[in-house]
Design an enzyme around this catalytic site. Sequence first.
Site, PDB file in Angstrom:
ATOM      1  N   HIS A 150       0.817  -1.227   0.000  1.00  0.00           N
ATOM      2  CA  HIS A 150       0.000   0.000   0.000  1.00  0.00           C
ATOM      3  C   HIS A 150       0.849   1.276   0.000  1.00  0.00           C
ATOM      4  O   HIS A 150       0.306   2.358  -0.229  1.00  0.00           O
ATOM      5  CB  HIS A 150      -0.940   0.029   1.211  1.00  0.00           C
ATOM      6  CG  HIS A 150      -1.998  -1.027   1.178  1.00  0.00           C
ATOM      7  ND1 HIS A 150      -2.831  -1.213   0.097  1.00  0.00           N
ATOM      8  CD2 HIS A 150      -2.352  -1.980   2.090  1.00  0.00           C
ATOM      9  CE1 HIS A 150      -3.654  -2.224   0.346  1.00  0.00           C
ATOM     10  NE2 HIS A 150      -3.377  -2.715   1.541  1.00  0.00           N
ATOM     11  N   ASP A 169      -2.796 -10.513  -2.785  1.00  0.00           N
ATOM     12  CA  ASP A 169      -3.400 -10.031  -1.538  1.00  0.00           C
ATOM     13  C   ASP A 169      -4.854  -9.637  -1.825  1.00  0.00           C
ATOM     14  O   ASP A 169      -5.172  -9.223  -2.942  1.00  0.00           O
ATOM     15  CB  ASP A 169      -2.602  -8.827  -1.036  1.00  0.00           C
ATOM     16  CG  ASP A 169      -2.990  -8.386   0.363  1.00  0.00           C
ATOM     17  OD1 ASP A 169      -2.266  -8.745   1.306  1.00  0.00           O
ATOM     18  OD2 ASP A 169      -4.016  -7.685   0.503  1.00  0.00           O
ATOM     19  N   HIS A 216      -6.382  -7.104  -0.841  1.00  0.00           N
ATOM     20  CA  HIS A 216      -6.487  -5.665  -1.055  1.00  0.00           C
ATOM     21  C   HIS A 216      -5.656  -5.261  -2.283  1.00  0.00           C
ATOM     22  O   HIS A 216      -4.592  -5.834  -2.522  1.00  0.00           O
ATOM     23  CB  HIS A 216      -5.970  -4.905   0.171  1.00  0.00           C
ATOM     24  CG  HIS A 216      -6.688  -5.270   1.437  1.00  0.00           C
ATOM     25  ND1 HIS A 216      -6.188  -6.188   2.334  1.00  0.00           N
ATOM     26  CD2 HIS A 216      -7.879  -4.843   1.920  1.00  0.00           C
ATOM     27  CE1 HIS A 216      -7.048  -6.307   3.340  1.00  0.00           C
ATOM     28  NE2 HIS A 216      -8.071  -5.512   3.117  1.00  0.00           N
ATOM     29  N   ASP A 226      -4.903 -12.750   2.918  1.00  0.00           N
ATOM     30  CA  ASP A 226      -6.141 -12.289   3.549  1.00  0.00           C
ATOM     31  C   ASP A 226      -7.369 -12.512   2.669  1.00  0.00           C
ATOM     32  O   ASP A 226      -8.480 -12.121   3.038  1.00  0.00           O
ATOM     33  CB  ASP A 226      -6.026 -10.820   3.983  1.00  0.00           C
ATOM     34  CG  ASP A 226      -5.252  -9.958   2.996  1.00  0.00           C
ATOM     35  OD1 ASP A 226      -4.960 -10.443   1.887  1.00  0.00           O
ATOM     36  OD2 ASP A 226      -4.931  -8.810   3.338  1.00  0.00           O
TER      37      ASP A 226
HETATM   38 ZN   LIG Z   1      -4.302  -7.165   2.423  1.00  0.00          ZN
END
Ligand SMILES: [Zn+2]
Length: 309
Positions: free
Chosen positions: A129, A166, A168, A246
Amino acid sequence: MTVRLFRSKKATLYDYGPDHPESPDRVYAIEDQLLSSGLDFSCEHQDAEPASIKHLLLAHSFEHVDGLMTKSSVLQPDETVWIDDDTGMTKDTFEAALLSAGAGVNAVDWVMAGNNRHGFCLTRPPGHHATKDQAMGFCFFNNVAVAGYYALSHYNLSRVAIVDFDVHHGNGTEDIVSGDERILFCSSFQHPLYPHTDIERTASNVLKVPLDAGTTGNDFRQKVAFWFDELATFAPELVLVSAGFDGHSEDPMAHMRLVESDYYWITQKIAQLAYNSSNGRVVSMLEGGYDNSALSRSVVSHLKALMAY
Ligand SMILES: [Zn+2]
């Protein structure tokens, strides 16, 4: 296949308390599963060294790197500075972030020194991120982007692939590599979900696969299968992985239904790609995964697939 784990001595030394999901227990759980599975004994091990400022500046602005260094330098030993609601920094966090980024550099050096080498960076904090100018979402430096640009510059490579599974979106990685045709960035993610970035294609070197909540392993496999055709054509000389777990059905941060066999499957596809185009060189870096049991079981599947191919 040789798998080497790049460990960080600071990975468990910062803790935001029991209510924060990015916890040292994540690493402890993985270490426990590595021991119980026997993988700890069959992998090689190397302690990570901190990334240098020069390495960080390959992916980040001077203002970003200097800003975090300045913040860290005035922190008291027990003090935490919150960069956003999720992303806190202690002195130990900053040193751990340097080691997370450095682990990727060390792993690139190791895989580039031979053939059929797979490195896994078992570090925290994660990185995908972190944008060129901003720490966010538990991430300070974009470990996978630093590793990619280090490989391109230090080894004079022309093509590096980054696969990010991931749950996200790797918004930071996209921010840094978008438009750079030397990198092909493939990212799957639940949508809508943090960090709520645009799902439209921004550049030809970015392949985004938004996934609905409830996506099953079979749906996931079908939707990302085209990556491997594009990646085969791209023919990377090194394959990097943002390995977040995740998307597992037991993870509390999202709503996907992946299980260990899905992580085994995509890791096999990645290893097969590397075998065909990059002399078997893979560097995988831990990103998310917040149910410690599911995370640690998934890492075992990931490493078993890396070891098998
Ligand atoms: Zn994540």
